[in-house]
Each structure stands twice: as structure tokens, then as C-alpha cells.
Design a protein around this motif. Structure first.
Motif: not given
Lengths: 383, 367
Positions: A307-329
Motif C-alpha cells: 500500500r505504501f508503494a502504491r501511495g507513492l505511485q509505484i506499480e506493485t506486483r505479487i508472484v509466487g516462487g520457491s526460491d525468492v532470490a531466483k524469482t526476483v532476478v
């Protein structure tokens, strides 16, 4: 923002200062008075009741609208009466303290939200604020002064301003005003001298104010040039081979977690994106199949950050992944991200033993991308 | 780290120290009101301060005044004591002898940038100001951006206005106090008799003035930053971080130095920040690699960066020490292809740097 919308909304003018007592309200009222004398319909929509005597003198001859009186927990507070301003329909409304938080039970939480209503009604708004209330500067202010400011205004609100005025005064003069009792009541002076008014704080806040004002002025120039459809040579002297502006647009990805340091990287990412004219996205990766499977406490923290990010007009995304670092990259690669922002969480012993912490994993995995490891600004460098 | 890498006072700071020491004996202070163009209200702000000081009991005398005065300025002048300037066939000059005899606490000199008529004691008015300060008289004075030597050309490019009378920027940096008189361009033009336009930039003239305004704000920020630095030095307190973006690009032959330096330049420009490029030279560097690095440093210097070569056995410590001293806010490092025995022993230097820097962002670039 489309140009058509711009002309239909009221304009915003911000008097920017670096501390109480620099003379923001005084300057705003003086300018308002000059405008009224030229026949413009100016009203004072809100001014602090504890305003200083020389400032109150400025208000003489100006049209002052009554405040809304609110009783909260047995005490009476005064707020701007937004509906009364709307009914009155002035050309220009003057109001103090853009960063103010309204008393609980008010229609809107923040005064800057009331300002949006006035601007939508095509009323021009002149208002005051101090630099330390700008959201993306929050951590820098903390780093510089050791003070964490709670009342903040999102950067995009300040960026709406068609005009910004830097109200400048030397720290020496300001301290004299303070000691003469012209800013706070005597019992408050000592507290002030131990807070924002301490040592090098005023100089540092003043420098931030001047640079912020210069930045806003620069943005106004760009906005003007865009409406005219031409590029005027910029003033900056360093332009390596003229290539700088032909660079592909930067895309910044902010990695969100439940950790409190997330607020810091959101602010930092937002600020850097603004200065680099970059796109900005925030990403949360959940390990389980569904976000709803997160423990309640963690989910609440993550949602707060989103919510904080959206309040600063940043687009937000949510995804799933077992290895978080790998999913981010992988997300970053898929979405042509040029820079990943991660927090440098203090390496815990457990992580040390395992070899690396999360930020370091991202750095290792994303060797084809830029990774910014954002510092914890509550700690001073090297100290 | 070499001895030459230790902090050395800038010329401005030395000058300021010398001046401060000279003046401190007498308690005289120099306060400058800076404006980006005529019409911002410098004279008014300055004279209003003179009036307030006089009302609080300070002995304030006006030594010189601008030729054209608004009604408000005239009203303020009537409340102040004036020592009539000398009239000569070739122009006006402050009556310095009379002022020194009168010896007030504070003297108002408006404007600062003016040529004295030939035959006087000093060719320039700023030299008169220095004489006042040396004699223990504090000075309030005003200057327009156009008259700061280092900005003369830029202002001329933007506005076409020319001047022969300038003061060096070091004069501003050495002042005890500087105040920017900031007003939006539309109000500035209105005060000069133009029609009032809507809030914001509405025409090309305001657009031009806006550019001068940005320069004046940044110049003031620079002076304030220099004052902050000397405050920190004289009080022996922790350096103040984060008022201003300062980028440190650390390059080695093994990393993509070109891309990193270009990004550094872009960031410097966008943030109106400062850029340092440091070449971490290892003992085993080849001549070719060395020459390539030197040419990168050369181009960085041309773009306004400060460059440095660090020869060190402990690169991480050298970088963090340098960053701390220069109040760096972001360090750029690259993944290197030149891993050596040390890296294999102690781990990836990039990761070690991230762990070693506190309070500074680290941006890692692809190799």
C-alpha cells in the motif's frame, strides 16, 4: 499527467522551508495580500492559531474563512473547513502546513488530500511545508538529524506544484528568532535546541531545501518544454558525448518483504527513479502457492508495504516462487529491469554460517543486471 | 593510502579560514543576499533586515544604494542613516573614508558588484567591503547571479545580458552568511512592470529566468554545503551525510569501467551531485590496462569528476575510508573478471565491500 487535465485543475504553489520560523507563512500571506490588492479573490483557508504576532499582522485585510472545530477526546481542535472553501469558491486559497494530519474522524486523513479536493474544484492553492516532510527524504533526514519524521507528504503531491518558493533565512538568524521567543513558547525552546535546531542540523536541512527547490524548478522547466514540444539545452555542463539522453529508459525494481527496512528501499527507489526519470515497480515474492498462506503478521506487513508503494505511485506486483532470490532476478530479466533495489539486512549469524545473506544472493545471481544494495540510513557511515 | 590522499583543505576553505580569523578579531561578518535577476527583491530584503537590526539597537549605516528604487525601498531608506556616496564625473562610489570615520557596527553596501570611478582607493567595490570588514565593520550586501564571475558566461548564454563587473565565486564561499532571495519568475517580471501571468512558467522569458533561478539555488546550496563542512571541521563532529548526492565510481581494469563512468556522469547530472572516480590499481597491472584506465579517468575529469588513483593492499578499507571522508552517498562497483588469489582467499570483493560500507548505497554493475 495530460495537459488538458492540468488546465482544468487548480494550480498548486508550495512555500518550502527547512524549519519552523523561517518565514514561510509570512511570505505566503504577503504574496496573498499583494494578489488580493491586484483584485484577485484570495481567502485564507487555514492558518495555525498559534501563529506569531508579525505573521498575524500580515493577515489583516485578508479574507479569513472560519476553521472547522472538532472535539476529540475532550479537547477542541481546529481544522480547515474544506466544504466551506468549496462553497466559497475563491480563486486562490491559502493554507498552512501541507503535511498536517487531520484529527481522527475527519473525512480525509491528511491535509494534502483535502488540497486535492480543492485543486479538483479548480481552486488555486498556496501552501507551506518543510523539506523534512517530503516522503522520499525521510531516511536521509533521519540519517542527518537522528530524527524520524512521522508526518510526510508523497513526492508526487509536491511535484504537482506549478510553483515552488524557497523561503530562505540563515540558521544564525533563525536561532536568534528562536532565542528571542519569536518561534516557540519559552518552554519549547530548549526542546527545539536539542532537536532540529541542533548544531549542524539546520545547515543540512537548509541545503536539502535549496537542492529540492532547484530540482522542482528543473522539473517545471521540463514540463514547460514538453508542452511546447521542444528541448532547450539543459544547464548542466557535463554531458558525455551527448549520449546521456539517448540511453534506454531505466526500469527500477524494488524488492518488497515483510522486513521494516522495506519502507526505506521503497522511498529510496522512488527518489532515484524520479531523478533518473525511470519506471518503478515493486515486487513481492511469496514462497507458498498463495499469498493468503502467509502467517497473518507477515501478510499484514507485506500488505502495508505494498500500500505504501502504491501511495507513492509505484506499480506493485505479487508472484509466487520457491526460491525468492531466483524469482526476483527472473522477473527482472523478463521485464527488462535495469536496476534491482534490495535492502541490506544485517547479516545474521545464521546467514553468515550459510555463507550469504539475501542481498548478496541477488548480487551473485543477477550479474547481468545492476543491483543497488540500499544502505540502512539509520546508521551513520563508518560509525 | 598515500599521504596525498589525506584530507586537504580546499582553497576556498583556506581563504575562508584566513578571512574568518581576520574578521573574528573584530567580530565583523559578511552577509550576502543573492538573487538570480533584477526584480527579485534583494535590496528590499536586505534593507528590511537593516531596519530590523537598527530597531533592535544595532548601529546600522547605509553606504551605497541602487540607482533605481521602488517605493517600498525608498520607504525603508527613510528609516535608515545614509552616508552620501561620492559623486564623480564617471560615477558613484561609497565614501569609504567617511564610513571608516563613522565606524558603525553594520554597513549596507548595495550592490556588491560595482566598479569604483578611477582615482579612488580601490578599483572594485568588493575591495571596499573587504576594507570595512578588516576594520571591524559588518557588511550586508547584495549580488545578482550575473555578476558572479563563474556564472557570467552561462547567464549571458541564457539571457544575452553582459557585464564587465564581476566578483569571484570564492568571495561568496568565504562569506559568513549567504541568503537566496527566491521569488517565482512571474512575480519578478511583474515587479519590473510586466503584466502578471498565471502561477508557473507561462512564457519563454519566464522559462529563461527559471533557469537562472535553478543556478542560483544550486549555488547557494553549494555555499551552504561548504559552510557545513567547515562547521564540522571546527567543531570536530561527525561529517554530515546525505545532504547532497555524491557518487563514487570504483573501477579496475577487469570491470566495465566505461559503462560505470558513463552512468556516474548521468547520475551526477540528474542529481546535480558530485562525482568521484577512483581507479583501484593493483601491483600486477599491465601497461596496456593502465593506459586504458588513465584514459577513462581523463574523460571523467573532462566531465567534471574528481579522479584519484588508489594503490592499496587492502582495497576495501581504502574505498570505505575514501567514501567516508568524501561523504559519499552511493558507491558504484563492478563485477570483475580479474579475480586473484586474494579474492579466492577472502571472498568476492564486491560482497565484502557491501558488508563493509554502512549508511552508503552500493550499486553493483555487470562485468
Amino acid at each position: 499527467m495530460p495537459a488538458a487535465e492540468d488546465t482544468q485543475r487548480g494550480k498548486l504553489k508550495v512555500y518550502l522551508g527547512y524549519a519552523a520560523g523561517v518565514g514561510k507563512t509570512f511570505q505566503m500571506l504577503a504574496d496573498g495580500k499583494a494578489a488580493a490588492q491586484r483584485g484577485i479573490d484570495v481567502v485564507v483557508a487555514y492558518f495555525e492559531p498559534h501563529t506569531r504576532p508579525d505573521t498575524i499582522a500580515q493577515i489583516q485585510g485578508l479574507n479569513v474563512l472560519p476553521h472547522r472545530k472538532v472535539v476529540y477526546r475532550g479537547r477542541t481542535f481546529e481544522e480547515m473547513d474544506t466544504d466551506a472553501v468549496l462553497r466559497r469558491e475563491p480563486q486562490i486559497a491559502l493554507l498552512d502546513e501541507l503535511a498536517h494530519t487531520n484529527i481522527p474522524g475527519s473525512k480525509r486523513t491528511k491535509r494534502w488530500e483535502d488540497v486535492q479536493i480543492l485543486l479538483d474544484a479548480r481552486i488555486e492553492v498556496w501552501t507551506t511545508m518543510n523539506v523534512q516532510h517530503i516522503e522520499s527524504l525521510n531516511d536521509q533526514i533521519w540519517q542527518i538529524t537522528g530524527i524520524q519524521v512521522r508526518e510526510t507528504v508523497p513526492d508526487w503531491v509536491v511535484r504537482q506544484a506549478a510553483e515552488i518558493v524557497a523561503v530562505d533565512v540563515t540558521p544564525e538568524a533563525l536561532l536568534n528568532r528562536l532565542k528571542r521567543g519569536a518561534i516557540y513558547k519559552p518552554e519549547m525552546v530548549q526542546k527545539a535546541l536539542e532537536g532540529f535546531f541542533k548544531g549542524s542540523n539546520l545547515g543540512a536541512l537548509r541545503e536539502l531545501t535549496l537542492r529540492q527547490a532547484a530540482h522542482e524548478v528543473d522539473l517545471q522547466q521540463s514540463a514547460y518544454d514538453e508542452t511546447r514540444g521542444f528541448q532547450v539545452p539543459r544547464i548542466a555542463e557535463s554531458r558525455p558525448g551527448g549520449e546521456a539522453d539517448n540511453q534506454p529508459k531505466e526500469r527500477i525494481l524494488i524488492h518488497i518483504t515483510a522486513d521494516p527496512s522495506t519502507a526505506m528501499i521503497i522511498r529510496r527507489g522512488r527518489r532515484v527513479a524520479d531523478y533518473l526519470h525511470a519506471d518503478c515497480t515493486a515486487l513481492f515474492v511469496h514462497r507458498g502457492a498463495e499469498m493468503s498462506q502467509l502467517p497473518a503478521k507477515e501478510r499484514e506487513a507485506v500488505e502495508k508495504h505494498l500500500r505504501f508503494a502504491r501511495g507513492l505511485q509505484i506499480e506493485t506486483r505479487i508472484v509466487g516462487g520457491s526460491d525468492v532470490a531466483k524469482t526476483v532476478v527472473e522477473f527482472a530479466r523478463r521485464h527488462q529491469v535495469t536496476q534491482i533495489f534490495v535492502a541490506h539486512s544485517q547479516t545474521r549469524l545464521r546467514e553468515r554460517l550459510r555463507g550469504r545473506n539475501f542481498a548478496e544472493n541477488i548480487v551473485r545471481l543477477a550479474q547481468d543486471l545492476q543491483v543497488t544494495v540500499v544502505a540502512d540510513r539509520s546508521r551513520r557511515p563508518g560509525s | 593510502m598515500r599521504a596525498s590522499d589525506l584530507p586537504k583543505p580546499s582553497p576556498e576553505r583556506l581563504l575562508k579560514q584566513v578571512q574568518a580569523e581576520e574578521n573574528k578579531r573584530w567580530g565583523a561578518r559578511l552577509k550576502i543576499f543573492l538573487g538570480y535577476a533584477p526584480g527579485v527583491g534583494k535590496s528590499y530584503r536586505m534593507l528590511d533586515e537593516a531596519r530590523r537590526r537598527r530597531e533592535r539597537g544595532e548601529d546600522v549605516v547605509v553606504g551605497s544604494v541602487q540607482g533605481q528604487q521602488s517605493e517600498e525601498v525608498q520607504a525603508l531608506l527613510r528609516k535608515l542613516e545614509l552616508i552620501e556616496p561620492l559623486q564623480t564625473p564617471s560615477g558613484q562610489a561609497m565614501d569609504l573614508d567617511a564610513m571608516l570615520r563613522r565606524a558603525p557596527q553594520v554597513c549596507v553596501v548595495d550592490p556588491l558588484a560595482a566598479q569604483n570611478p578611477p582615482g579612488g582607493r580601490n578599483p572594485h567595490r568588493w575591495q571596499d567591503v573587504q576594507e570595512l570588514l578588516r576594520n571591524g565593520i559588518s557588511v550586508l550586501t547584495s549580488v545578482n547571479l550575473l555578476h558572479v564571475e563563474e556564472y557570467r558566461e552561462k547567464v549571458q548564454v541564457i539571457t544575452g545580458k553582459q557585464t564587465t563587473e564581476t566578483i569571484p565565486k570564492s568571495f561568496l564561499l568565504a562569506a559568513d552568511d549567504i541568503v537566496i532571495v527566491d521569488v517565482p519568475p512571474d512575480l519578478c517580471l511583474w515587479r519590473l512592470g510586466e503584466k502578471l501571468t498565471p502561477t508557473g512558467i507561462s512564457n519563454s522569458q519566464e522559462r529563461q529566468l527559471s533557469e537562472l533561478r535553478e543556478l542560483a539555488l544550486l549555488l547557494t546550496a553549494e555555499v551552504v554545503d561548504a559552510q557545513l563542512e567547515s562547521y564540522v571541521h571546527t567543531h570536530g563532529i561527525e561529517p554530515v551525510f546525505g545532504t547532497h548526492e555524491r557518487f563514487l565510481v570504483c573501477v579496475t581494469p577487469g570491470c566495465n569501467a566505461r559503462a560505470m563512468i558513463e552512468s556516474g556522469m548521468r547520475n551526477k547530472e540528474r542529481f546535480q551531485g558530485e562525482l568521484y572516480v577512483v581507479y583501484m590499481r593493483r601491483p600486477d597491472v599491465t601497461d596496456d590496462e593502465n593506459a586504458a584506465m588513465e584514459s577513462y579517468l581523463e574523460s571523467a575529469r573532462e566531465a567534471g569528476a574528481t579522479t584519484e588513483v588508489l594503490e592499496s593492499d587492502g582495497p576495501i578499507e581504502a574505498i570505505t575510508e575514501f567514501a567516508r571522508e568524501k561523504r559519499i552517498t552511493q558507491i558504484f562497483v563492478g563485477h570483475g573478471s580479474d579475480e586473484n588469489w586474494r579474492d579466492r582467499l577472502f571472498g568476492d570483493p564486491v560482497l565484502r565491500l557491501i558488508r563493509a560500507t554502512e549508511g552508503i548505497d552500493v550499486r553493483v554493475f555487470p562485468g
